[in-house]
Design a protein around this motif. Structure first.
Motif, PDB file in Angstrom:
ATOM      1  N   CYS A  28       0.736  -1.305   0.126  1.00 33.95           N
ATOM      2  CA  CYS A  28       0.025   0.059  -0.220  1.00 33.95           C
ATOM      3  C   CYS A  28       1.035   1.288  -0.025  1.00 33.95           C
ATOM      4  CB  CYS A  28      -0.915  -0.066   1.309  1.00 33.95           C
ATOM      5  SG  CYS A  28      -0.310   0.104   2.773  1.00 33.95           S
ATOM      6  N   CYS A  34      -1.940  -2.382   4.470  1.00 31.95           N
ATOM      7  CA  CYS A  34      -1.955  -3.776   3.846  1.00 31.95           C
ATOM      8  C   CYS A  34      -1.257  -4.509   5.027  1.00 31.95           C
ATOM      9  CB  CYS A  34      -1.328  -3.739   2.714  1.00 31.95           C
ATOM     10  SG  CYS A  34       0.231  -3.145   2.688  1.00 31.95           S
ATOM     11  N   THR A  35      -0.535  -3.987   5.848  1.00 28.27           N
ATOM     12  CA  THR A  35       0.435  -4.782   6.685  1.00 28.27           C
ATOM     13  C   THR A  35       1.422  -5.619   6.081  1.00 28.27           C
ATOM     14  OG1 THR A  35      -0.763  -6.809   7.300  1.00 28.27           O
ATOM     15  CG2 THR A  35      -1.412  -4.837   8.600  1.00 28.27           C
ATOM     16  N   CYS A  37       4.327  -4.669   5.247  1.00 25.74           N
ATOM     17  CA  CYS A  37       5.642  -4.165   5.400  1.00 25.74           C
ATOM     18  C   CYS A  37       6.074  -4.414   7.208  1.00 25.74           C
ATOM     19  CB  CYS A  37       5.875  -2.776   5.226  1.00 25.74           C
ATOM     20  SG  CYS A  37       4.466  -1.619   6.336  1.00 25.74           S
TER      21      CYS A  37
HETATM   22  S1  FES Z   1       3.123  -1.066   3.437  1.00 22.03           S
HETATM   23 FE1  FES Z   1       1.062  -1.207   3.715  1.00 22.03          FE
HETATM   24  S2  FES Z   1       0.932  -1.280   5.922  1.00 22.03           S
HETATM   25 FE2  FES Z   1       3.135  -1.003   5.295  1.00 22.03          FE
END
Ligand code: FES
Length: 68
Positions: A28, A34-35, A37
């Motif tokens: 994202c 999105c989590t 990362c």
């Molecule tokens: S890149 Fe999506 S939450 Fe970190």
């Protein structure tokens, strides 16, 4: 792993990519949606957490990880 310098104003999700040339998933773009990362700190975990990071980790039931 190795240590590398990160400019003060650098978004942490981009630091491994730009400064250490390490691939870091960030679907994202570092916007706490999105989590992908997510990282685990072995030491030196920052005390501060943004409201967006806190909310997305709680919504997904994630503990022991942070969003880079
Ligand atoms: S890149 Fe999506 S939450 Fe970190």
């Amino acid at each position: 792993m190795r240590e590398f310098e990160v400019p003060m104003d650098k978004r942490l999700v981009l630091a491994p990519i730009d400064e250490a040339h390490i691939d870091q998933l960030h679907a994202c773009g570092g916007n706490a949606r999105c989590t992908t990362c997510r990282v685990e700190f072995l030491a030196g975990e920052p005390d501060q957490m943004t409201g967006a990071e806190k909310a997305v980790l709680a919504a997904r039931g994630l503990t022991g990880v942070r969003l880079s």
